[in-house]
Each structure stands twice: as structure tokens, then as C-alpha cells.
Design a protein around this motif. Structure first.
Motif, PDB file in Angstrom:
ATOM      1  N   ALA A   1      39.055  -6.604  41.206  1.00  0.00           N
ATOM      2  CA  ALA A   1      39.096  -6.415  42.657  1.00  0.00           C
ATOM      3  C   ALA A   1      37.732  -6.376  43.338  1.00  0.00           C
ATOM      4  O   ALA A   1      37.533  -5.620  44.281  1.00  0.00           O
ATOM      5  N   ILE A   2      36.796  -7.205  42.864  1.00  0.00           N
ATOM      6  CA  ILE A   2      35.543  -7.325  43.609  1.00  0.00           C
ATOM      7  C   ILE A   2      35.801  -8.344  44.713  1.00  0.00           C
ATOM      8  O   ILE A   2      35.917  -9.543  44.465  1.00  0.00           O
ATOM      9  N   PHE A   3      35.955  -7.802  45.906  1.00  0.00           N
ATOM     10  CA  PHE A   3      36.241  -8.619  47.084  1.00  0.00           C
ATOM     11  C   PHE A   3      35.276  -8.220  48.199  1.00  0.00           C
ATOM     12  O   PHE A   3      34.929  -7.040  48.332  1.00  0.00           O
ATOM     13  N   VAL A   4      34.870  -9.208  48.994  1.00  0.00           N
ATOM     14  CA  VAL A   4      33.962  -8.978  50.120  1.00  0.00           C
ATOM     15  C   VAL A   4      34.565  -9.608  51.363  1.00  0.00           C
ATOM     16  O   VAL A   4      35.121 -10.712  51.311  1.00  0.00           O
ATOM     17  N   ARG A   5      34.463  -8.891  52.481  1.00  0.00           N
ATOM     18  CA  ARG A   5      34.923  -9.452  53.760  1.00  0.00           C
ATOM     19  C   ARG A   5      34.254 -10.810  53.968  1.00  0.00           C
ATOM     20  O   ARG A   5      33.041 -10.929  53.767  1.00  0.00           O
ATOM     21  N   PRO A   6      35.008 -11.817  54.382  1.00  0.00           N
ATOM     22  CA  PRO A   6      34.395 -13.137  54.614  1.00  0.00           C
ATOM     23  C   PRO A   6      33.177 -13.078  55.542  1.00  0.00           C
ATOM     24  O   PRO A   6      32.202 -13.791  55.325  1.00  0.00           O
TER      25      PRO A   6
ATOM     26  N   TYR B   1      26.140 -16.009  36.644  1.00  0.00           N
ATOM     27  CA  TYR B   1      24.828 -15.762  37.240  1.00  0.00           C
ATOM     28  C   TYR B   1      24.413 -14.295  37.044  1.00  0.00           C
ATOM     29  O   TYR B   1      23.243 -13.990  36.869  1.00  0.00           O
ATOM     30  N   CYS B   2      25.390 -13.396  37.053  1.00  0.00           N
ATOM     31  CA  CYS B   2      25.139 -11.966  36.896  1.00  0.00           C
ATOM     32  C   CYS B   2      25.110 -11.532  35.432  1.00  0.00           C
ATOM     33  O   CYS B   2      25.053 -10.334  35.140  1.00  0.00           O
ATOM     34  N   GLY B   3      25.146 -12.494  34.489  1.00  0.00           N
ATOM     35  CA  GLY B   3      24.989 -12.167  33.080  1.00  0.00           C
ATOM     36  C   GLY B   3      26.264 -12.051  32.268  1.00  0.00           C
ATOM     37  O   GLY B   3      26.226 -11.648  31.107  1.00  0.00           O
ATOM     38  N   TRP B   4      27.397 -12.401  32.850  1.00  0.00           N
ATOM     39  CA  TRP B   4      28.667 -12.348  32.133  1.00  0.00           C
ATOM     40  C   TRP B   4      28.885 -13.650  31.369  1.00  0.00           C
ATOM     41  O   TRP B   4      28.370 -14.695  31.753  1.00  0.00           O
ATOM     42  N   SER B   5      29.683 -13.579  30.297  1.00  0.00           N
ATOM     43  CA  SER B   5      29.979 -14.753  29.468  1.00  0.00           C
ATOM     44  C   SER B   5      31.467 -15.050  29.474  1.00  0.00           C
ATOM     45  O   SER B   5      32.289 -14.136  29.475  1.00  0.00           O
ATOM     46  N   GLY B   6      31.771 -16.347  29.433  1.00  0.00           N
ATOM     47  CA  GLY B   6      33.159 -16.792  29.344  1.00  0.00           C
ATOM     48  C   GLY B   6      33.309 -18.144  30.002  1.00  0.00           C
ATOM     49  O   GLY B   6      32.793 -18.359  31.099  1.00  0.00           O
ATOM     50  N   ASP B   7      33.988 -19.067  29.307  1.00  0.00           N
ATOM     51  CA  ASP B   7      34.190 -20.414  29.836  1.00  0.00           C
ATOM     52  C   ASP B   7      35.639 -20.880  29.761  1.00  0.00           C
ATOM     53  O   ASP B   7      36.038 -21.770  30.497  1.00  0.00           O
TER      54      ASP B   7
ATOM     55  N   ARG C   1      25.754 -11.991  51.133  1.00  0.00           N
ATOM     56  CA  ARG C   1      24.710 -11.005  51.424  1.00  0.00           C
ATOM     57  C   ARG C   1      24.370 -10.126  50.221  1.00  0.00           C
ATOM     58  O   ARG C   1      23.678  -9.122  50.367  1.00  0.00           O
ATOM     59  N   GLY C   2      24.900 -10.453  49.051  1.00  0.00           N
ATOM     60  CA  GLY C   2      24.599  -9.678  47.854  1.00  0.00           C
ATOM     61  C   GLY C   2      25.487  -8.465  47.642  1.00  0.00           C
ATOM     62  O   GLY C   2      25.240  -7.666  46.740  1.00  0.00           O
ATOM     63  N   ILE C   3      26.520  -8.315  48.450  1.00  0.00           N
ATOM     64  CA  ILE C   3      27.390  -7.135  48.353  1.00  0.00           C
ATOM     65  C   ILE C   3      28.179  -7.152  47.044  1.00  0.00           C
ATOM     66  O   ILE C   3      28.280  -6.127  46.355  1.00  0.00           O
ATOM     67  N   GLY C   4      28.724  -8.296  46.677  1.00  0.00           N
ATOM     68  CA  GLY C   4      29.455  -8.404  45.417  1.00  0.00           C
ATOM     69  C   GLY C   4      28.559  -8.105  44.226  1.00  0.00           C
ATOM     70  O   GLY C   4      28.960  -7.409  43.284  1.00  0.00           O
ATOM     71  N   ARG C   5      27.338  -8.597  44.259  1.00  0.00           N
ATOM     72  CA  ARG C   5      26.385  -8.354  43.176  1.00  0.00           C
ATOM     73  C   ARG C   5      26.053  -6.864  43.079  1.00  0.00           C
ATOM     74  O   ARG C   5      26.016  -6.289  41.986  1.00  0.00           O
TER      75      ARG C   5
END
Length: 154
Positions: free
Chosen positions: A80-85, A126-132, A90-94
Motif C-alpha cells: 500500500a505505498i500510494f501517493v496522491r497523483p 531503483y530503491c534497492g529491491w530485487s525481483g524480475d 516528489r520523493g514521497i514514496g521513496r
């Protein structure tokens, strides 16, 4: 100035609205419209409210809830990482993800996991997570959506 705090019962409707707006804005090029509508239509249930109160965090900008993130300690699951459109890019999710990762470390977890929507997988990488690999995410309403299971060590 952006702040992130534990969600409360007063954040349930904002979290629901942000989820819906974010999904419709960010996922439109990756999933059929009917699937997205089935995923986000309706109104929050008591179960949703209890999950928000127990596991959610909210990002606040100038008094407005602009983002959400969920972390379940028992499973190491991020969701549930969601950001208002209006506040995307703006980096809020990060910043939310960084806070959830810090929580996992604080709880002594060795790793974390999440199921990324197709549009969000590059962000998580980009934030360092793995999975394809592409898999299937099943929503609580039984809808099936393509996702990318991802992990990250703490």
C-alpha cells in the motif's frame, strides 16, 4: 515539510481515497481499466479500517495526507505505498519506503518482501529491491493482477 506518522482511525478515508486515485493514475497504462476499477471501487470496510489503524503509516504535507505505506512486521510484507497523483514525483514514496525499511531493521528482520505492480517495479529496483519474475497477486476481493514479487535484505 513532509512528515510521516503512524496512521489512525481518522486516516481511513484519506488512505482509501489516495489508494484509488493513485492506482487509477499510475497503473492505467499497465492494466485493463475494468481490472483497476474492480480493484479500487467501493468503500472502505471495517476490515480495511482495522488494517489501516494497525499497519499503515501516512505522509503529511502541509496538513494534507499525501501518501500511505503499510508494513506488517510478522510477515515482513510491505504494501500500500500510494501517493496522491498531485504529489507524485516528489520523493514521497521513496521516503515512505525508507521509513518502512527502517522499521524492519528496528524489528530485527533479515529481509522484507512486497508484490509490486508492473508500473512500480522499476521504482522498487531503483530503491534497492530485487525481483524480475511476473506472478499473480490476488486481492482480498478475489481479483487477480500481474505483479512482480520483490525482496530486500534489511
Amino acid at each position: 515539510m513532509l512528515t510521516i506518522r503512524k496512521a489512525s482511525s481518522g486516516d481511513v478515508l484519506d488512505a482509501w481515497d489516495i489508494r484509488k486515485a493513485s492506482v487509477l493514475a499510475a497503473c492505467a497504462e499497465y492494466y485493463p481499466e475494468a481490472s483497476l476499477s474492480a480493484w479500487v471501487d467501493g468503500s472502505p470496510t471495517d476490515k480495511w479500517a482495522s488494517v489501516v489503524e494497525r499497519d499503515f503509516y501516512v505522509a503529511i504535507d502541509e496538513g494534507l495526507v499525501v501518501g500511505t505505506g503499510m508494513f506488517t512486521v510478522a510477515s515482513g510484507q510491505v504494501d500500500a505505498i500510494f501517493v496522491r497523483p498531485s504529489h507524485m514525483g516528489r520523493g514521497i514514496g521513496r521516503k515512505m519506503l525508507q521509513l518502512l525499511e527502517a522499521l524492519a531493521r528496528d524489528h530485527g528482520l533479515a529481509s522484507m518482501r512486497l508484490d509490486a505492480t508492473l508500473n512500480a517495479a522499476p521504482f522498487y529496483r531503483y530503491c534497492g529491491w530485487s525481483g524480475d519474475a511476473i506472478s499473480t497477486y490476488r486481492t482480498s476481493r478475489g481479483l487477480e493482477l500481474a505483479c512482480v514479487p520483490m525482496t530486500r535484505g534489511c
